[in-house]
Design a protein around this motif. Sequence first.
Motif, PDB file in Angstrom:
ATOM      1  N   ASN A 110       0.969  -1.247   0.084  1.00 48.04           N
ATOM      2  CA  ASN A 110       0.074   0.146  -0.009  1.00 48.04           C
ATOM      3  C   ASN A 110       0.898   1.357   0.136  1.00 48.04           C
ATOM      4  O   ASN A 110       0.488   2.497  -0.564  1.00 48.04           O
ATOM      5  N   GLN A 111       1.960   1.182   0.488  1.00 46.66           N
ATOM      6  CA  GLN A 111       2.834   2.549   0.723  1.00 46.66           C
ATOM      7  C   GLN A 111       3.922   2.422  -0.269  1.00 46.66           C
ATOM      8  O   GLN A 111       3.916   3.213  -1.327  1.00 46.66           O
ATOM      9  N   LEU A 115       3.653   4.869  -3.604  1.00 45.71           N
ATOM     10  CA  LEU A 115       3.443   6.255  -3.244  1.00 45.71           C
ATOM     11  C   LEU A 115       4.153   7.178  -4.553  1.00 45.71           C
ATOM     12  O   LEU A 115       3.472   7.996  -4.715  1.00 45.71           O
ATOM     13  N   ARG A 116       4.926   6.692  -5.486  1.00 48.96           N
ATOM     14  CA  ARG A 116       5.334   7.344  -6.375  1.00 48.96           C
ATOM     15  C   ARG A 116       4.185   7.690  -7.345  1.00 48.96           C
ATOM     16  O   ARG A 116       3.818   8.884  -7.883  1.00 48.96           O
ATOM     17  N   TYR A 117       3.218   6.726  -7.492  1.00 45.50           N
ATOM     18  CA  TYR A 117       2.046   6.918  -8.377  1.00 45.50           C
ATOM     19  C   TYR A 117       0.961   7.624  -7.943  1.00 45.50           C
ATOM     20  O   TYR A 117       0.536   8.622  -8.377  1.00 45.50           O
ATOM     21  N   MET A 118       0.533   7.515  -6.658  1.00 46.14           N
ATOM     22  CA  MET A 118      -0.337   8.223  -5.868  1.00 46.14           C
ATOM     23  C   MET A 118       0.072   9.517  -5.771  1.00 46.14           C
ATOM     24  O   MET A 118      -0.599  10.474  -5.557  1.00 46.14           O
ATOM     25  N   VAL A 154       1.926  -6.537  -8.030  1.00 40.91           N
ATOM     26  CA  VAL A 154       1.941  -5.238  -7.641  1.00 40.91           C
ATOM     27  C   VAL A 154       2.805  -4.029  -8.481  1.00 40.91           C
ATOM     28  O   VAL A 154       3.920  -4.157  -8.403  1.00 40.91           O
ATOM     29  N   PRO A 155       1.945  -3.381  -9.361  1.00 40.08           N
ATOM     30  CA  PRO A 155       2.701  -2.368  -9.808  1.00 40.08           C
ATOM     31  C   PRO A 155       3.665  -1.485  -8.950  1.00 40.08           C
ATOM     32  O   PRO A 155       3.047  -1.226  -7.960  1.00 40.08           O
ATOM     33  N   GLY A 156       4.604  -1.086  -9.286  1.00 41.63           N
ATOM     34  CA  GLY A 156       5.442  -0.261  -8.529  1.00 41.63           C
ATOM     35  C   GLY A 156       6.630  -0.855  -7.987  1.00 41.63           C
ATOM     36  O   GLY A 156       7.601  -0.288  -7.610  1.00 41.63           O
ATOM     37  N   LEU A 157       6.353  -2.147  -7.667  1.00 39.46           N
ATOM     38  CA  LEU A 157       7.510  -3.075  -7.084  1.00 39.46           C
ATOM     39  C   LEU A 157       8.427  -3.623  -8.117  1.00 39.46           C
ATOM     40  O   LEU A 157       7.865  -3.628  -9.656  1.00 39.46           O
ATOM     41  N   LYS A 158       9.744  -4.039  -8.011  1.00 37.69           N
ATOM     42  CA  LYS A 158      10.537  -4.745  -8.848  1.00 37.69           C
ATOM     43  C   LYS A 158      10.889  -6.036  -8.045  1.00 37.69           C
ATOM     44  O   LYS A 158      11.132  -5.614  -6.995  1.00 37.69           O
ATOM     45  N   ASP A 180      13.159   3.227  -7.203  1.00 40.90           N
ATOM     46  CA  ASP A 180      12.029   2.272  -6.764  1.00 40.90           C
ATOM     47  C   ASP A 180      12.102   1.434  -5.863  1.00 40.90           C
ATOM     48  O   ASP A 180      13.260   0.852  -5.858  1.00 40.90           O
ATOM     49  N   ARG A 253       9.529  -9.207 -11.951  1.00 40.52           N
ATOM     50  CA  ARG A 253       8.608  -7.906 -12.190  1.00 40.52           C
ATOM     51  C   ARG A 253       9.801  -6.852 -12.470  1.00 40.52           C
ATOM     52  O   ARG A 253      10.633  -6.347 -11.449  1.00 40.52           O
TER      53      ARG A 253
END
Lengths: 342, 332
Positions: A110-111, A115-118, A154-158, A180, A253
């Motif tokens: 969630n965090q 965060l970058r996207y939100m 989960v988009p945003g993670l690698k 990221d 990912r």
Amino acid sequence: MNAMTDKPSSQPQNLRTLSYSEAIREAMAIAMEADPTVILMGEDIGVYGGAFQVTLDLVDRFGTDRVMDTPISELGGAGVAVGAALTGLKPIFEFQFSDFAMLAMEQIVNQAAKLRYMLGGEASVPVVFRLPAGSGTGAAAQHSQSIEAWFGHVPGLKVLQPATPEDAKGMLLAALADPDPVMIFEHKLLYKMKGHVPEGSYLTPVGKALVRREGTDVTIVAGSIMLHRALEAAEQLTKDGINAEVIDLRCIRPIDHETILASVRKTGKLMVVYEGVKAFGVGAEISAMVAESDAFDFLDAPILRLGAADAPVPYNPDLERASVPQVDSIEAAARRLTRREV
Amino acid sequence: MTQPDNRPFAIRTYAPDQLREALKRMYLIRRFEEGAEDSYMRGLIHGTMHLSIGQEASAMASCMELTDDDKITSTHRGHGHCIAKGAEVGRMFAEFFGKETGYCHGRGGSMHIADVKTGNLGANGIVGGGLPIAVGAALSAKRLGKSDVTICFFGDGANNEGAFHEALNMASVWKLPVVFICENNGYGMSTSIARSTSVKHIADRAVAYSMPGVTVDGNDFSAVAEAVHHAVARARAGEGPSLVENLTYRWRGHSKSDRNRYRTKEEIEEWMTRDPIARFRAELIAHGVLDEASADAIEAAAIADMEAGIEFAKASPAPSISDVTRYVYAEN
């Protein structure tokens, strides 16, 4: 061939070798020497050296301010790492076992991931999570899981899974250079495996798979410890004249579509081997990706997935071994696939 | 022998300009939220919102001594914290309207307004989500040798999350410069403190983490400012975290789905007589900082800012549909 090296034929003799855990530790030391904002956080990573001795003597070299033992507070600890990453530090947070990351899903998913996207690109969370993963240690269902695919969703993670000491070092350095959040799943059974590790700093490219063994008859995609089992199975298969191509799925990912598709176009057969539970896993994603592409037309047999049994990881050693793909089961499956007996 | 200064803390501590600006921002918080609510009713914005009307003193008085280098973490009820930390209402409205000019370029909405450059690490849609992050920001300040403090806002609902306890414990163990500010408005959505929380005062929890804990009237600007002043001073001095509990009340429901079935009309009306803005305004007038006319002018200026903010948002461009996956990862 030596399964622990990238390109055995092209490498000179007498190269320096390190264990997988030594390679990770060397990467952390290099990063900490070069960048004072890099800190380590985790449970018992100081004088204890970490549950798997990966951080060993780093506290002696860098002190308790930079090698921070956290309380047994995975959610809070991961969140502190996220907040620190948001404000100028580069924390490497070690989960004692990847299973314990479930206590911190809130902060990771969630965090950190969002965060970058939100915040519309106005924030960066350069945190690295290290997660000892996998079965084979007799630690049973809550200390043996392979949950890397969860984070693939989960988009945003690698999400990285080094199979060799060289990659373990290069991926950690690449993760630290990445703005990221990066999760690195380290297989517990690989920590003591030795292999060539270059000196100094280098980055293993994130998002790139690697053809570890070229072949023409079947493509086997496998990462982490499954790479080694797949390579061994591939050697066995040559006795029957089957020439398998083995791809090291170094990154879940982002996934490297092109390397996999190019191989499938060549061999016409695809097998995905992974230690996570078979259903809804890495194999499903790769199978679907191939089925949705032009490589589908090159398939001359169904796609085969080899994953863990649909059960928690059992304690009994025979059951534990049977619950995840092994060299013999990979070899047998590849044989069936090449004979189109699937 | 000099006479003791019996004036309220804020009056004797802050310059008149600061006090007038604080009143202006409190009016702005209320007008912003009323404007947002009105825009929602008229169908100009979608989604939901969590209004903090009635809690403005807690937000503003807690931010009196912060600079752009100091950090805050906020909550789903966070508009007041943003404005108190210095956010522009135009960019906030633009975010609400989902526009490219918003603080998050329309990707975050009401629950994620942030401005990292000015130390606002963001509202948060997860109850308790900001607590460990605030501790991490305080860790950064300490490791990087800065004197910044982090103010961590959270509601009474968060005090029963594990993240609260883990965060307070770590902040205390590591003596980090963070001030935990609990805005206790009596209800976690519909569940009252009495039904959810094992201690009478949430500040009592501070004892378990070896830090000072104080409960104050969160609708009394000076009471909040004084408590936070001491907590910030302690944090800047390297003496570690504190917990401040501001007792307050939200006049509106939890969110747009709230039918107010868990509290009475009488209770709400009783709290409305303790309006934190009216009290602060009266205090400033009583101590000669303002007269009625200049207070009215401040309120009018806040209304004008609000209206201009809505116009800015309306006129702003929407994000491009083709950018739906932009900002998931850093751009090269």
